[in-house]
Design a protein around this motif. Sequence first.
Motif, short mmCIF file in Angstrom:
data_model
loop_
_atom_site.label_atom_id
_atom_site.label_comp_id
_atom_site.label_asym_id
_atom_site.label_seq_id
_atom_site.Cartn_x
_atom_site.Cartn_y
_atom_site.Cartn_z
N UNK A 1 -6.01 5.00 10.40
CA UNK A 1 -6.98 4.56 9.22
C UNK A 1 -7.43 5.44 8.21
N UNK B 1 -4.64 -3.99 5.26
CA UNK B 1 -5.21 -3.42 3.94
C UNK B 1 -4.52 -3.76 2.71
N UNK C 1 -4.52 5.47 6.04
CA UNK C 1 -4.35 4.24 5.34
C UNK C 1 -5.56 4.45 4.15
N UNK D 1 -2.62 -2.18 10.50
CA UNK D 1 -3.54 -1.69 9.49
C UNK D 1 -3.16 -1.94 7.74
N UNK D 2 -1.96 -1.27 7.94
CA UNK D 2 -1.00 -1.11 6.68
C UNK D 2 -0.98 -2.53 6.03
N UNK E 1 -12.86 -2.49 14.55
CA UNK E 1 -12.52 -1.29 13.53
C UNK E 1 -11.61 -1.73 12.57
N UNK E 2 -10.79 -2.75 12.87
CA UNK E 2 -9.88 -3.19 11.69
C UNK E 2 -10.69 -3.65 10.77
N UNK E 3 -12.01 -4.33 11.12
CA UNK E 3 -12.53 -5.09 9.79
C UNK E 3 -13.25 -4.14 9.17
N UNK F 1 -11.63 -0.64 2.63
CA UNK F 1 -10.62 -0.68 1.49
C UNK F 1 -11.33 -1.40 0.35
N UNK F 2 -11.95 -2.48 0.63
CA UNK F 2 -12.51 -2.92 -0.62
C UNK F 2 -13.51 -2.18 -1.29
N UNK G 1 -5.73 -7.32 2.03
CA UNK G 1 -7.01 -7.35 1.46
C UNK G 1 -7.30 -6.85 0.14
N UNK H 1 -15.48 -14.26 5.53
CA UNK H 1 -16.70 -13.43 5.21
C UNK H 1 -16.60 -13.24 3.57
N UNK I 1 0.77 -1.10 0.09
CA UNK I 1 0.02 0.02 -0.03
C UNK I 1 1.03 1.11 0.07
N UNK J 1 -8.60 -9.27 -3.04
CA UNK J 1 -9.61 -8.69 -3.77
C UNK J 1 -9.15 -8.55 -5.47
N UNK K 1 -18.94 -4.79 9.62
CA UNK K 1 -17.61 -5.24 10.32
C UNK K 1 -18.08 -5.41 12.07
N UNK L 1 -11.94 -1.15 8.62
CA UNK L 1 -11.17 -0.37 7.56
C UNK L 1 -10.77 -1.15 6.37
N UNK L 2 -10.74 -2.59 6.43
CA UNK L 2 -10.47 -3.59 5.41
C UNK L 2 -11.80 -3.59 4.30
#
Lengths: 322, 450
Positions: free
Chosen positions: B304, A288, B307, A284-285, B277-279, B285-286, A291, A318, A222, A295, B274, B281-282
């Motif tokens: 976040x 992300x 990012x 989170x970097x 919080x981490x979820x 992102x999606x 993910x 999920x 990222x 995707x 979600x 963010x992901x």
Amino acid sequence: MPVTVEIPKEKWTGSVREVTLGATAEQGGTRAKTVTVGGETSLPFLHFEGKYPHPPVVAVEIHDNHPDDWSPLLLKAWGDVTRDPAAWARKAEEIGADLIMLRLRGVDSAGTETTAAQAVAVVKAVLGATGLPLIVRGPGQAERDNELLVAVAEAASGERIALGLCEDKNYRTIVAAALAHNQLVIASTPIDVNLAKQLNILISDMNLPLDRVLMDPTTGALGYGLEYSYSVMERLRLAALQGDGMTQQPMICFAGEESWRQKESKVGEGVPAAWGDWYKRAVTWEATTAISLLNSGADIVTLRHPDNVPVVKKAIEKLMAS
Amino acid sequence: MGLSGLEIYKLLPKTNCKECGFPTCLAFAMKLSQKQAELSACPYVSEEAKAALAAASAPPIRLITVGSGDHKIEVGNETVIFRHEKTFYHPPGIFVRVKDTQPLAEVEELAARVDGYSVERVGLNLHLNGIAVENASGQADTFATCVAAVKGKTKLPLILMADDPAAMKAGLAKLDGDNPLIYAAKPENWQAMAALAKEHKVPIVARAPDGDLTALANLTEQITGAGVEDIVLDPGARGFADSLAALTQIRRLALKKNFRPLGYPVITFPGEGAESEAEEAMLAGEHIAKYAGFIVLDHFDPATAYILLTLRLNIYTDPQKPIQVSPGVYEINGPGPDSPLLTTTNFSLTYFSVAGEVDGSGVPSWLLICDSEGMSVLTAWAAGNFDAEVIAKAVKSFGVESKINHRKIVIPGAVAVISGELEEELPGWEVRVGPREAVDIPMYLKNVWN
Ligand code: B12
Ligand code: SF4
């Protein structure tokens, strides 16, 4: 006049190849279980138009020698196990890794070069410590990779370890070792559809069955080239679904390695306040990055931070829920 | 899809007067069909032709504007499904939600923080786009108070979220001329909501029962029938897989089928799908990567935000043009003739990584930026755009030698292999290999350079 929506589905003719890592005792190895990736007949997670027989998986990256260049956040999170690859592998399995990716650094902290015998000993120790299938990567210089990986392939004959990286410079040696000892290879090319295709052709010309080849399209983290990886992976996956047999390998992305190289992950002080909390930003970097690559078609993502293993696995679960 | 060149030609005056800048009406028509010309360039086109052309050439995904003035955000008008096919044009607006059940002071504080958030990356100033205010209390006056409080703290665009048209009306009354997005018209209340959208000339979200695109399409048809054109879609899907499916289907229907009833941007609420919080963010992102037009977050956190803004920048970068800086000699911290000279490529990301560290070190320095066609160090090196020859040429052509007394140049650690060749290209120079990563430059400049 009411309208009706017809769900737009693409009719793909191709699918991603299934590749199985690891071999159980019955299959000539010693793994407690095997992991199969690939087989999908749709773009990532579009369950309405194709099959997704195997969920993408998470490999945890461990090193043969203590990684003193790693972010303090990673070293703190893992604790003492970074000095003992077997213990590290066990810990990774405990927190939910699907695969272990062992990286042979090539040198120890004192700068002494790793010998082939040492590499073999570490691989054996890790195989003994975990029932998970293995990925083993060399230091990343063609000659050293050959030296260490050939020895590893032989010593762990039949384990269906994925050996990497197999590049245009050294593919002959690595593929020959994989052929001789029933291992897999990771074919690695720099963000280019044609180069990826070309290397798969060269590998299959050596008669290594393509169900023993993973493809590393090269990962950008990222903020550090992600968009290039993302798009080349989309293009590779589209080609695979359109039936191009030489692009149908499952893809592996080194998300952890790439994200944790970056300043955002490595440095906690003297950075702009807008970057926020260090731990949160760094972790989170990586998530992300992972993910985004999932995707765009990743079948295996490798991670470094233990806290991200359950998080990314949950997201995959999920994404698989149809 | 748009009309062909010949179809357009039939609608033009066919006088070949050339005022459009093209030799013939046909040539102009061809350019129009390729979207390389604007119809307004022809002064003689009839009103009927205009209407016919406008209808046929209306973008398959309508451009929606929320907010007004400098901070307004425009989304939609996308033309491709994959960024490599061309590029994605209008980055999704990222909003943060507040609820009118939160204490006002807390709402105001959050609004101010979202408003003030900005972060610099590759020389660009990235920021969030707005705030969504939700009428969780169910009370119209509480909502109006909350909306007014938020407005007092920010000029960013707002999204008003209320089920009750009376509450929506009260909220809208506080935002005259601000062009908020209103959420949402549902099958049970769409008439009243659409009437408000029409009266206040604001865009409106159409929200169908979960995941039902047919219901959603019929809803937008009803809303346009009521005279409201600016619509945003909420397909109701909230999870990782179902939202990906819905967003993909809507994008495909709009672009590949030119299906007008769903030819609008989509709004998502990753926090609702979600568990952490981490979820969130992901999932956000999606949604950035996969087609969202507006993303409403339930948490604001600088880490976040940084990012997601970085990811948005990545995904919406034109794949054909890497962001670059101009080659040349850059002065950092006011260098003199004895100051160190470093060199790197003109890829923005590379330049800003290096320039940022040199700047942060406080050491006055010269930074020589080579023309490397916007590539990173290793990419450029592998492509022959950052080798000894290129660097030597830059040293000569930018007059470096007249600026400094010494003859020492620091090259990136990643291209240590070229140091020998560079010394050959630059007789009398000493080539120094710097650290591999820019983060280590300050230490290098302070301790190693002398
Ligand atoms: C994104 C990318 C691309 C993009 C281009 C992006 C761009 N605008 O440059 C694309 C897809 C186009 C591309 C193409 C190619 N790529 Co490429 N690419 C990458 C990737 C993923 C990231 C590069 C990046 O953006 N890095 C971020 C920037 C900021 O890094 P940087 O410039 O090096 O700067 C850092 C340091 O060097 C340092 N630094 C910089 N300047 C200076 C100066 C001084 C004085 C100091 C001290 C430090 C310093 O600070 C920065 C931050 O730490 C890398 C692999 C990877 N994961 O890193 C491969 C990589 C660079 N690519 C590679 C290759 C081979 C290619 C191709 C030649 C492939 C091909 N044959 O087609 C082509 C070349 C282009 C062409 N022929 O047109 C190889 C290079 C191999 C090697 N070791 O030589 C890499 C390493 C991939 C690999 N592992 O094989 N690539
Ligand atoms: S200005 Fe209009 S009428 Fe004149 S040549 Fe161009 S298209 Fe034809």
